[in-house]
Design a protein around this motif. Structure first.
Motif, PDB file in Angstrom:
ATOM      1  N   SER A  92       0.802  -1.388  -0.058  1.00 15.35           N
ATOM      2  CA  SER A  92      -0.015   0.164  -0.097  1.00 15.35           C
ATOM      3  C   SER A  92       0.922   1.262  -0.275  1.00 15.35           C
ATOM      4  N   ILE A  93       2.064   1.114   0.490  1.00 10.06           N
ATOM      5  CA  ILE A  93       2.994   2.226   0.345  1.00 10.06           C
ATOM      6  C   ILE A  93       3.771   2.442  -0.946  1.00 10.06           C
ATOM      7  N   MET A  94       4.355   1.365  -1.312  1.00 11.06           N
ATOM      8  CA  MET A  94       5.183   1.104  -2.462  1.00 11.06           C
ATOM      9  C   MET A  94       4.285   1.265  -3.985  1.00 11.06           C
ATOM     10  N   HIS A  95       3.289   0.713  -3.889  1.00 15.17           N
ATOM     11  CA  HIS A  95       2.846   0.641  -5.371  1.00 15.17           C
ATOM     12  C   HIS A  95       2.302   2.071  -6.036  1.00 15.17           C
ATOM     13  N   PRO A  96       1.704   2.844  -4.975  1.00 12.60           N
ATOM     14  CA  PRO A  96       1.368   4.229  -5.800  1.00 12.60           C
ATOM     15  C   PRO A  96       2.634   5.034  -6.024  1.00 12.60           C
ATOM     16  N   LEU A  97       3.898   4.628  -5.402  1.00 12.56           N
ATOM     17  CA  LEU A  97       5.136   5.429  -5.794  1.00 12.56           C
ATOM     18  C   LEU A  97       5.673   4.915  -6.962  1.00 12.56           C
ATOM     19  N   ILE A  98       5.582   3.499  -7.071  1.00 17.99           N
ATOM     20  CA  ILE A  98       6.343   2.719  -8.225  1.00 17.99           C
ATOM     21  C   ILE A  98       5.351   3.087  -9.385  1.00 17.99           C
ATOM     22  N   GLU A  99       3.950   3.012  -9.444  1.00 15.89           N
ATOM     23  CA  GLU A  99       2.931   3.112 -10.363  1.00 15.89           C
ATOM     24  C   GLU A  99       3.365   4.740 -11.068  1.00 15.89           C
ATOM     25  N   LYS A 100       3.473   5.649 -10.295  1.00  8.09           N
ATOM     26  CA  LYS A 100       3.672   6.789 -10.787  1.00  8.09           C
ATOM     27  C   LYS A 100       5.003   7.151 -11.401  1.00  8.09           C
ATOM     28  N   GLU A 101       6.131   6.419 -11.139  1.00  7.23           N
ATOM     29  CA  GLU A 101       7.079   6.549 -11.708  1.00  7.23           C
ATOM     30  C   GLU A 101       7.285   5.900 -12.976  1.00  7.23           C
ATOM     31  N   CYS A 102       6.507   4.546 -13.181  1.00  5.96           N
ATOM     32  CA  CYS A 102       6.563   3.775 -13.956  1.00  5.96           C
ATOM     33  C   CYS A 102       5.595   4.479 -15.328  1.00  5.96           C
ATOM     34  N   ILE A 103       4.640   5.132 -15.035  1.00  9.82           N
ATOM     35  CA  ILE A 103       3.950   5.928 -15.973  1.00  9.82           C
ATOM     36  C   ILE A 103       4.615   7.056 -16.534  1.00  9.82           C
TER      37      ILE A 103
END
Length: 206
Positions: A92-103
């Motif tokens: 729940s902490i990491m996925h939003p941060l990773i998703e933002k950078e992936c996009i």
């Protein structure tokens, strides 16, 4: 498809632990394909002071943050793969941060098509709406265990727990558009990747 999608089409590359995703990804890269790797992005976020380390320190305790201000991944790994609740809190902490950078990286990639590498692509529906196809690198369970233990990053117990926490083989195959079975040698996997690339190059040719 999302109307705000990136400029070039992207294929999702996924698979379980020790399935051969990294080798397959490297072969696609050698063929000139742009790679966006969610795991690499996650490791980078954990390996430096910043938002991820701050949130993890507050959530799990200061003992999981090193003197340099980044996350102690070895200490965190010890609890993540043995406690599903902890794993979900970390995600729940990491996925939003990773998703933002992936996009961000997907939108700036160039080429015929790009590759988004993400181990939990199906389990979390990670950016699926931005993908044209999904390629699964699959492997038989006994070979997966042998390779995973040989890599030395996990104990047998941790590896077993990590595999069981991921989607089962049959479910993955049902969700994937394309499947490469990686039960053979590294050279055989590279050849299968090259053949798959030829199909994608034709599919996405403009």
């Amino acid at each position: 498809m999302n109307e705000a999608r990136q400029e070039i089409p992207f294929v999702g590359l996924t698979g379980g632990i020790a399935s051969g995703k990294s080798l397959a990804s490297a072969e696609f890269a050698s063929l000139g394909i742009a790679i966006v790797d969610a795991d690499d992005i996650g490791h980078e976020l954990l390996g430096k002071p910043g938002q991820a380390a701050s949130q993890i320190g507050r959530e799990f305790g200061a003992e999981y943050i090193t003197a340099n201000g980044h996350v102690d991944r070895d200490a965190l790994r010890g609890i993540v793969f043995t406690d599903e609740g902890v794993r979900r809190r970390l995600e729940s902490i990491m996925h939003p941060l990773i998703e933002k950078e992936c996009i961000r990286q997907m939108k700036t990639s160039e080429g015929i098509y790009g590759l988004l590498v993400a181990p939990l692509l199906f389990e979390t529906e990670f950016l699926l709406e931005r993908l044209e196809r999904v390629l699964l690198i699959d492997v038989d369970r006994d070979i997966q265990m042998q390779r995973g233990i040989k890599r030395g990053k996990f104990t047998e117990k941790q590896l077993q727990a990590a595999i069981e926490a991921q989607m089962g083989t049959e479910d993955r195959r049902h969700c994937a558009d394309d499947v490469i079975l990686n039960n053979g040698t590294s050279d055989q996997l590279r050849e299968l990747v090259r053949k798959q690339h030829e199909q994608y190059a034709l599919l996405f040719a403009r």
